[in-house]
Design an enzyme around this catalytic site. Structure first.
Site, PDB file in Angstrom:
ATOM      1  N   HIS A  34       0.868  -1.099   0.091  1.00  0.00           N
ATOM      2  CA  HIS A  34      -0.301   0.181  -0.320  1.00  0.00           C
ATOM      3  C   HIS A  34       0.811   1.279  -0.107  1.00  0.00           C
ATOM      4  CE1 HIS A  34       0.862   0.177   4.510  1.00  0.00           C
ATOM      5  NE2 HIS A  34       0.461  -0.889   4.262  1.00  0.00           N
ATOM      6  N   HIS A  37       3.879   1.692   1.831  1.00  0.00           N
ATOM      7  CA  HIS A  37       5.050   0.748   1.896  1.00  0.00           C
ATOM      8  C   HIS A  37       6.011   1.368   0.491  1.00  0.00           C
ATOM      9  CE1 HIS A  37       2.917  -2.657   2.720  1.00  0.00           C
ATOM     10  NE2 HIS A  37       4.063  -3.456   3.516  1.00  0.00           N
ATOM     11  N   GLN A 153       7.573  -2.015  16.436  1.00  0.00           N
ATOM     12  CA  GLN A 153       8.556  -2.803  15.817  1.00  0.00           C
ATOM     13  C   GLN A 153       9.939  -1.993  14.873  1.00  0.00           C
ATOM     14  OE1 GLN A 153       7.636  -5.637  11.872  1.00  0.00           O
ATOM     15  NE2 GLN A 153       7.622  -3.667  11.620  1.00  0.00           N
TER      16      GLN A 153
HETATM   17  O1  PAF Z   1       6.264  -5.130   9.107  1.00  0.00           O
HETATM   18  C1  PAF Z   1       6.230  -6.185   7.837  1.00  0.00           C
HETATM   19  O2  PAF Z   1       6.244  -6.534   7.630  1.00  0.00           O
HETATM   20  C2  PAF Z   1       6.806  -7.549   9.052  1.00  0.00           C
HETATM   21  O3  PAF Z   1       7.051  -7.303   9.830  1.00  0.00           O
HETATM   22  C3  PAF Z   1       8.465  -7.226   8.412  1.00  0.00           C
HETATM   23  C4  PAF Z   1       8.921  -6.254   8.682  1.00  0.00           C
HETATM   24  C5  PAF Z   1       8.208  -7.153   7.008  1.00  0.00           C
HETATM   25  C6  PAF Z   1       9.218  -8.649   9.222  1.00  0.00           C
HETATM   26  O4  PAF Z   1       8.521  -9.502   8.235  1.00  0.00           O
END
Ligand code: PAF
Length: 281
Positions: A34, A37, A153
């Site tokens: 999306h 990204h 994250q």
């Molecule tokens: O944020 C994400 O899409 C996932 O957690 C990642 C960083 C690609 C790890 O699989």
């Protein structure tokens, strides 16, 4: 743009790129791309000579009752979008290529995980840290791009890079928002028309909290109360959590200096939205 499915081929390409002395930017994703990204890709394209995007739905980061099988996938569309945004390579291995049988070593994240979304997803960040360690080793990027929408994250990955001394710069990219402030998310499509109108209140409430802190308010209870009241005045959605932490440590703010995050998750009928705002004191 080239799609790579095999680790041996990826290694050959990376070794050639390194021989040529070119810089590599990595955008790790689980696909179903999306705008968020694409924003990461834009930044990576600007900063690096070679851009690698990984598309891999990582089973290790899904709990037993989570939706690994049902996770949305659309490789064809993703490849088109990645190419349009200027990725040089998309690394898209299948599960058996990334994980050959039971692992003999896994990574256990010990800090920054028992709060916010991590609280209800035990083991999730262990899976994230494990797959990223593999990707960092394979792609050997100088820079890696993550969206700040998932600030927890980013905090965990910072810990991983610091503790394991990966020679990598983490580049956090600001959340992409709709005109009314709602953070872009694939989950927004699950909002009813009325909920979609209400949802921007989450960002408005976080902004109010930020303004209070900037004006000198230091009582956590008062700040949280204002944010909560703003959310509940604007929507019937249920607040899942609302927290204020030192960032990236994700511990209670002690001296009210450095970076602070206000993060919230709100449950609508079919969508649980997360959002956050950070500020530097
Ligand atoms: O944020 C994400 O899409 C996932 O957690 C990642 C960083 C690609 C790890 O699989």
């Amino acid at each position: 743009m080239k799609k790579i499915e095999k680790i041996t081929e990826l290694r050959q390409i990376i070794s050639q790129v390194k021989k040529e002395g070119k810089t590599i930017g990595l955008v790790p994703t689980m696909g179903f791309l999306h705008n968020g990204h694409l924003e990461l890709l834009k930044h990576a394209r600007k900063d690096n000579e070679i851009v690698v995007m990984s598309i891999f739905v990582n089973p290790l980061q899904f709990g037993p009752n989570e939706d690994f099988e049902a996770y949305p996938r659309n490789m064809e569309k993703d490849l088109l979008l990645a190419e349009q945004e200027g990725a040089d390579f998309v690394f898209a291995p299948d599960v058996s290529e990334m994980y050959q049988g039971e692992p003999s070593v896994t990574i256990k994240v010990t800090k920054r995980v028992d709060v916010l979304c991590g609280k209800s997803r035990p083991g999730h960040f262990d899976g994230v840290a494990t797959v990223l360690t593999k990707l960092f080793n394979l792609v050997q990027p100088e820079k890696v791009y993550f969206g700040m929408k998932d600030a927890q994250q980013v905090a965990v990955v910072r810990g991983l890079v610091d503790d394991f001394q990966f020679p990598i710069e983490i580049v956090p990219v600001q959340t992409v928002r709709e005109n009314d402030g709602l953070a872009k998310s694939s989950r927004n499509v699950y909002l009813s028309e009325r909920e979609r109108q209400e949802a921007p209140v989450l960002h408005k409430a976080l902004l109010k909290g930020k303004a209070l802190i900037e004006q000198g308010e230091r009582d956590l209870h008062t700040i949280k109360k204002t944010v909560e009241e703003t959310i509940t005045a604007g929507t019937n959605a249920e607040i899942d959590y609302l927290e204020i932490y030192q960032y990236p440590e994700l511990t209670e703010p002690k001296n009210w200096s450095g970076e602070i995050i206000i993060a919230a998750a709100v449950k609508f009928t079919k969508a649980r939205l997360i959002d956050n705002i950070t500020l530097e004191l």
